[in-house]
Design a protein around this motif. Structure first.
Motif, PDB file in Angstrom:
ATOM      1  N   MET A 102       0.809  -1.197   0.000  1.00  0.00           N
ATOM      2  CA  MET A 102       0.000   0.000   0.000  1.00  0.00           C
ATOM      3  C   MET A 102       0.855   1.266   0.000  1.00  0.00           C
ATOM      4  O   MET A 102       0.495   2.283  -0.596  1.00  0.00           O
ATOM      5  N   HIS A 103       2.007   1.203   0.633  1.00  0.00           N
ATOM      6  CA  HIS A 103       2.825   2.402   0.790  1.00  0.00           C
ATOM      7  C   HIS A 103       3.899   2.570  -0.273  1.00  0.00           C
ATOM      8  O   HIS A 103       4.563   3.608  -0.302  1.00  0.00           O
ATOM      9  N   VAL A 104       4.096   1.591  -1.112  1.00  0.00           N
ATOM     10  CA  VAL A 104       5.071   1.726  -2.202  1.00  0.00           C
ATOM     11  C   VAL A 104       4.323   1.711  -3.529  1.00  0.00           C
ATOM     12  O   VAL A 104       3.731   0.706  -3.908  1.00  0.00           O
ATOM     13  N   GLU A 105       4.366   2.814  -4.227  1.00  0.00           N
ATOM     14  CA  GLU A 105       3.589   2.943  -5.463  1.00  0.00           C
ATOM     15  C   GLU A 105       4.381   2.431  -6.659  1.00  0.00           C
ATOM     16  O   GLU A 105       4.694   3.167  -7.590  1.00  0.00           O
ATOM     17  N   ASP A 106       4.727   1.174  -6.592  1.00  0.00           N
ATOM     18  CA  ASP A 106       5.462   0.532  -7.681  1.00  0.00           C
ATOM     19  C   ASP A 106       4.673  -0.693  -8.125  1.00  0.00           C
ATOM     20  O   ASP A 106       4.429  -1.606  -7.329  1.00  0.00           O
ATOM     21  N   GLU A 107       4.293  -0.714  -9.389  1.00  0.00           N
ATOM     22  CA  GLU A 107       3.402  -1.762  -9.887  1.00  0.00           C
ATOM     23  C   GLU A 107       4.017  -3.148  -9.768  1.00  0.00           C
ATOM     24  O   GLU A 107       3.359  -4.103  -9.341  1.00  0.00           O
ATOM     25  N   ALA A 108       5.291  -3.288 -10.137  1.00  0.00           N
ATOM     26  CA  ALA A 108       5.942  -4.603 -10.081  1.00  0.00           C
ATOM     27  C   ALA A 108       6.023  -5.111  -8.647  1.00  0.00           C
ATOM     28  O   ALA A 108       5.813  -6.300  -8.372  1.00  0.00           O
ATOM     29  N   PHE A 109       6.332  -4.210  -7.715  1.00  0.00           N
ATOM     30  CA  PHE A 109       6.424  -4.569  -6.301  1.00  0.00           C
ATOM     31  C   PHE A 109       5.068  -5.016  -5.769  1.00  0.00           C
ATOM     32  O   PHE A 109       4.951  -6.040  -5.080  1.00  0.00           O
ATOM     33  N   ARG A 110       4.034  -4.260  -6.108  1.00  0.00           N
ATOM     34  CA  ARG A 110       2.700  -4.618  -5.644  1.00  0.00           C
ATOM     35  C   ARG A 110       2.228  -5.938  -6.240  1.00  0.00           C
ATOM     36  O   ARG A 110       1.632  -6.765  -5.547  1.00  0.00           O
ATOM     37  N   ARG A 111       2.491  -6.141  -7.503  1.00  0.00           N
ATOM     38  CA  ARG A 111       2.074  -7.385  -8.149  1.00  0.00           C
ATOM     39  C   ARG A 111       2.796  -8.592  -7.539  1.00  0.00           C
ATOM     40  O   ARG A 111       2.221  -9.673  -7.393  1.00  0.00           O
ATOM     41  N   LYS A 112       4.055  -8.389  -7.155  1.00  0.00           N
ATOM     42  CA  LYS A 112       4.840  -9.464  -6.548  1.00  0.00           C
ATOM     43  C   LYS A 112       4.270  -9.885  -5.196  1.00  0.00           C
ATOM     44  O   LYS A 112       4.295 -11.064  -4.830  1.00  0.00           O
ATOM     45  N   LEU A 113       3.734  -8.906  -4.448  1.00  0.00           N
ATOM     46  CA  LEU A 113       3.216  -9.193  -3.111  1.00  0.00           C
ATOM     47  C   LEU A 113       1.728  -9.538  -3.086  1.00  0.00           C
ATOM     48  O   LEU A 113       1.274 -10.238  -2.178  1.00  0.00           O
ATOM     49  N   LEU A 114       0.970  -9.052  -4.080  1.00  0.00           N
ATOM     50  CA  LEU A 114      -0.485  -9.165  -4.016  1.00  0.00           C
ATOM     51  C   LEU A 114      -1.118  -9.791  -5.256  1.00  0.00           C
ATOM     52  O   LEU A 114      -2.313  -9.610  -5.489  1.00  0.00           O
ATOM     53  N   GLY A 115      -0.373 -10.500  -6.042  1.00  0.00           N
ATOM     54  CA  GLY A 115      -0.963 -11.141  -7.212  1.00  0.00           C
ATOM     55  C   GLY A 115      -1.928 -12.251  -6.811  1.00  0.00           C
ATOM     56  O   GLY A 115      -1.902 -12.754  -5.686  1.00  0.00           O
ATOM     57  N   LEU A 116      -2.790 -12.625  -7.739  1.00  0.00           N
ATOM     58  CA  LEU A 116      -3.756 -13.690  -7.457  1.00  0.00           C
ATOM     59  C   LEU A 116      -3.062 -15.015  -7.164  1.00  0.00           C
ATOM     60  O   LEU A 116      -3.555 -15.825  -6.364  1.00  0.00           O
ATOM     61  N   LYS A 117      -1.925 -15.245  -7.796  1.00  0.00           N
ATOM     62  CA  LYS A 117      -1.156 -16.462  -7.525  1.00  0.00           C
ATOM     63  C   LYS A 117      -0.697 -16.482  -6.063  1.00  0.00           C
ATOM     64  O   LYS A 117      -0.718 -17.528  -5.408  1.00  0.00           O
ATOM     65  N   ILE A 118      -0.302 -15.314  -5.573  1.00  0.00           N
ATOM     66  CA  ILE A 118       0.124 -15.213  -4.175  1.00  0.00           C
ATOM     67  C   ILE A 118      -1.065 -15.450  -3.246  1.00  0.00           C
ATOM     68  O   ILE A 118      -0.951 -16.138  -2.226  1.00  0.00           O
ATOM     69  N   ALA A 119      -2.225 -14.887  -3.580  1.00  0.00           N
ATOM     70  CA  ALA A 119      -3.420 -15.075  -2.752  1.00  0.00           C
ATOM     71  C   ALA A 119      -3.797 -16.554  -2.661  1.00  0.00           C
ATOM     72  O   ALA A 119      -4.080 -17.078  -1.576  1.00  0.00           O
ATOM     73  N   ALA A 120      -3.802 -17.222  -3.810  1.00  0.00           N
ATOM     74  CA  ALA A 120      -4.136 -18.650  -3.823  1.00  0.00           C
ATOM     75  C   ALA A 120      -3.094 -19.453  -3.044  1.00  0.00           C
ATOM     76  O   ALA A 120      -3.434 -20.364  -2.274  1.00  0.00           O
ATOM     77  N   GLY A 121      -1.823 -19.105  -3.254  1.00  0.00           N
ATOM     78  CA  GLY A 121      -0.751 -19.787  -2.537  1.00  0.00           C
ATOM     79  C   GLY A 121      -0.836 -19.564  -1.037  1.00  0.00           C
ATOM     80  O   GLY A 121      -0.583 -20.477  -0.244  1.00  0.00           O
ATOM     81  N   LYS A 122      -1.201 -18.339  -0.650  1.00  0.00           N
ATOM     82  CA  LYS A 122      -1.315 -18.022   0.777  1.00  0.00           C
ATOM     83  C   LYS A 122      -2.357 -18.908   1.444  1.00  0.00           C
ATOM     84  O   LYS A 122      -2.118 -19.462   2.530  1.00  0.00           O
ATOM     85  N   MET A 123      -3.504 -19.038   0.797  1.00  0.00           N
ATOM     86  CA  MET A 123      -4.557 -19.866   1.366  1.00  0.00           C
ATOM     87  C   MET A 123      -4.141 -21.333   1.424  1.00  0.00           C
ATOM     88  O   MET A 123      -4.280 -21.993   2.459  1.00  0.00           O
ATOM     89  N   ALA A 124      -3.612 -21.832   0.322  1.00  0.00           N
ATOM     90  CA  ALA A 124      -3.255 -23.254   0.244  1.00  0.00           C
ATOM     91  C   ALA A 124      -2.156 -23.614   1.240  1.00  0.00           C
ATOM     92  O   ALA A 124      -2.237 -24.636   1.942  1.00  0.00           O
ATOM     93  N   LEU A 125      -1.132 -22.769   1.335  1.00  0.00           N
ATOM     94  CA  LEU A 125      -0.004 -23.094   2.201  1.00  0.00           C
ATOM     95  C   LEU A 125      -0.335 -22.892   3.677  1.00  0.00           C
ATOM     96  O   LEU A 125       0.196 -23.601   4.536  1.00  0.00           O
ATOM     97  N   THR A 126      -1.212 -21.935   3.986  1.00  0.00           N
ATOM     98  CA  THR A 126      -1.651 -21.789   5.369  1.00  0.00           C
ATOM     99  C   THR A 126      -2.467 -23.001   5.799  1.00  0.00           C
ATOM    100  O   THR A 126      -2.338 -23.491   6.923  1.00  0.00           O
ATOM    101  N   LEU A 127      -3.300 -23.511   4.894  1.00  0.00           N
ATOM    102  CA  LEU A 127      -4.055 -24.736   5.188  1.00  0.00           C
ATOM    103  C   LEU A 127      -3.100 -25.908   5.394  1.00  0.00           C
ATOM    104  O   LEU A 127      -3.316 -26.746   6.285  1.00  0.00           O
ATOM    105  N   ALA A 128      -2.046 -25.969   4.594  1.00  0.00           N
ATOM    106  CA  ALA A 128      -1.053 -27.035   4.762  1.00  0.00           C
ATOM    107  C   ALA A 128      -0.361 -26.915   6.113  1.00  0.00           C
ATOM    108  O   ALA A 128      -0.073 -27.927   6.777  1.00  0.00           O
ATOM    109  N   ALA A 129      -0.082 -25.675   6.539  1.00  0.00           N
ATOM    110  CA  ALA A 129       0.550 -25.466   7.842  1.00  0.00           C
ATOM    111  C   ALA A 129      -0.346 -25.983   8.967  1.00  0.00           C
ATOM    112  O   ALA A 129       0.122 -26.649   9.894  1.00  0.00           O
ATOM    113  N   LEU A 130      -1.640 -25.695   8.885  1.00  0.00           N
ATOM    114  CA  LEU A 130      -2.576 -26.192   9.901  1.00  0.00           C
ATOM    115  C   LEU A 130      -2.731 -27.705   9.821  1.00  0.00           C
ATOM    116  O   LEU A 130      -2.910 -28.375  10.838  1.00  0.00           O
ATOM    117  N   LEU A 131      -2.648 -28.244   8.627  1.00  0.00           N
ATOM    118  CA  LEU A 131      -2.691 -29.697   8.452  1.00  0.00           C
ATOM    119  C   LEU A 131      -1.489 -30.359   9.126  1.00  0.00           C
ATOM    120  O   LEU A 131      -1.561 -31.510   9.557  1.00  0.00           O
TER     121      LEU A 131
END
Length: 460
Positions: A102-131
């Motif tokens: 939110m605080h760095v107005e750089d498109e590549a940086f934001r895409r690296k942290l908030l892309g849909l691939k990252i969102a899907a990975g975040k959910m899947a890997l957090t579920l794996a951690a709880l598993l």
């Protein structure tokens, strides 16, 4: 054109240019509303999946008591390996990633942290951690997912300017926390206090609508509920208020200590820990998993997962956890965070606070144990995050308790002050700044005050 026609035309242009009738503004609003619905649905699916994943781990543990010795270190090691590449941004809670983006107005940086691939990975890997039994929560990851969904939606439909993208990120983060805990007020306060560090009048309507819509989706599917149920605790004015001071000091110190221990360091013991992790991240993570299993043996296997059941049992005074639960859960949280695996710290922090609050209640005979425990939960969360308003509102909304508003606020303010003595910089802000520094984009911040420290006098 006659004078009358010119006046009519001028009036028409004035009316149609108004914000309420602007086609562009309505397009933006519709996207926010659609995004909020998606965030609400994602939060519900994530919550149900997280409960199921941890339930599978519990079933396995009951079938074979020794299974965590194999499963937990192996899952920790696997997650550390998976997050060394393109999924590196899925590590940790996800809130620092949202703040940094939110605080760095750089498109590549934001895409690296908030892309849909990252969102899907975040959910899947957090579920794996709880598993695998990790001592992590899903609320921080839900904030990350919410920010990613609204940011990606805005980009997809043409809102590519930096200011608009930042607003989508902020609204998605607020909606994510609100939907994860069913705490709409906490979502708004979190966005102002933790995410942005300031209140922008133009964002008020956006935040409110995003949080309301995500909350309505949750209410429509899950019904009206409080996370820990309705806790009718009270703290009458008088000697019982000693609990405010004790919880504030003890839990604030413990929260600050936890924050200090999970922040990256280059020197001292923490520096050596970081060096070991950097040299052999997979092996180090497996060792952290083994440490969690060994610590769990000392707490009747109560350190695995979010700690929700243990915290609720302590709140309702039906707990069978030992007197050392708070300390052991804190150590389990550190082991899980040091491993560098995906997962949040909100729910585990509440469990630690409940454990410490229970210990403090034992020192105050005659006081309402549930009230003292609730203060401990709020104080420890305030100590970890150094966001006292967010911690106070979350604690009240999680237990549907308004009678405790004043003592909770007082305890959180004390805890925040004590925590700052141990860990001068708020943990999420410090982790976000580290992400920005590692990216080489520190100079691309909006301005020097983009991520203000809550240690500044005007915030006290």
């Amino acid at each position: 054109m006659s004078e009358g026609n010119r006046k009519s035309w001028a009036w028409w242009r004035l009316v149609t240019s108004h914000e309420l009738l602007s086609a562009g503004q309505w397009r933006r609003r519709l996207l926010f509303w659609l995004g909020a619905v998606l965030v609400g649905l994602a939060a519900i699916v994530f919550a149900k999946a997280a409960d199921y994943a941890f339930h599978l781990f519990q079933q396995l543990r009951h079938l074979a008591w020794w299974s965590p010795f194999l499963v937990t270190p192996a899952v920790f090691a696997l997650l550390a390996w998976l997050t060394t590449g393109t999924l590196n941004a899925t590590k940790g809670s996800g809130i620092p990633q949202a703040i940094a983006a939110m605080h760095v107005e750089d498109e590549a940086f934001r895409r690296k942290l908030l892309g849909l691939k990252i969102a899907a990975g975040k959910m899947a890997l957090t579920l794996a951690a709880l598993l695998g039994g990790a001592s992590v929560g899903r609320e921080g990851p839900t904030v990350h997912v919410g920010a990613s969904l609204l940011y990606s939606l805005g980009k997809r439909f043409g809102f590519s300017d930096a200011t608009s993208a930042g607003r989508f990120i902020l609204a998605g983060s607020a909606a994510g926390l609100a939907a994860a805990f069913n705490t709409p007020l906490a979502g708004i306060v979190f966005a102002i206090e933790e995410m942005s560090g300031a209140f922008e009048h133009r964002m008020s309507g956006i935040l409110l609508t995003a949080v309301i819509i995500a909350g309505v989706v949750s209410l429509g599917i899950l019904g009206n509920y409080a996370y820990f149920g309705s806790i009718t605790a009270m703290l009458p004015l008088g000697r019982a208020w000693i609990a405010v001071l004790l919880d504030g000091v003890v839990c604030g110190f413990a929260g600050g200590l936890f924050a200090r221990l999970i922040l990256p360091a280059d020197t001292g013991i923490l520096g050596r820990v970081n060096q070991l992790r950097a040299k052999a991240p997979v092996l180090f993570a497996g060792g952290c998993g083994l440490a969690l299993v060994l610590l769990s043996l000392l707490s009747h296997d109560g350190l695995y997962g979010t700690g929700y059941d243990q915290a609720k049992d302590i709140l309702t005074q039906t707990s069978t956890t030992g007197s050392g639960y708070g300390v052991l859960k804190l150590m389990g949280n550190i082991a899980s965070y040091w491993a560098g695996i995906p997962g949040g710290i909100f729910s585990p922090a509440l469990a630690v606070g409940a454990g410490f609050g229970n210990n403090i209640a034992a020192l105050l005979p005659g006081s309402d144990t549930s009230a003292v425990v609730l203060l401990g939960m709020a104080a420890y969360l305030a100590g970890v995050t150094q966001a006292p308003l967010t911690a106070a509102v979350i604690s009240m909304e999680l237990t549907a308790n308004r009678q405790m508003a004043i003592p909770i606020l007082a305890t959180c303010l004390i805890a925040r002050g004590v925590s700052a003595l141990v860990c001068p910089k708020p943990v999420y802000k410090a982790l976000a700044e580290r992400l920005i520094e590692n990216s080489g984009l520190a100079e691309a911040r909006k301005d020097e005050g983009a991520t203000p420290s809550r240690n500044a006098p005007e915030r006290d």
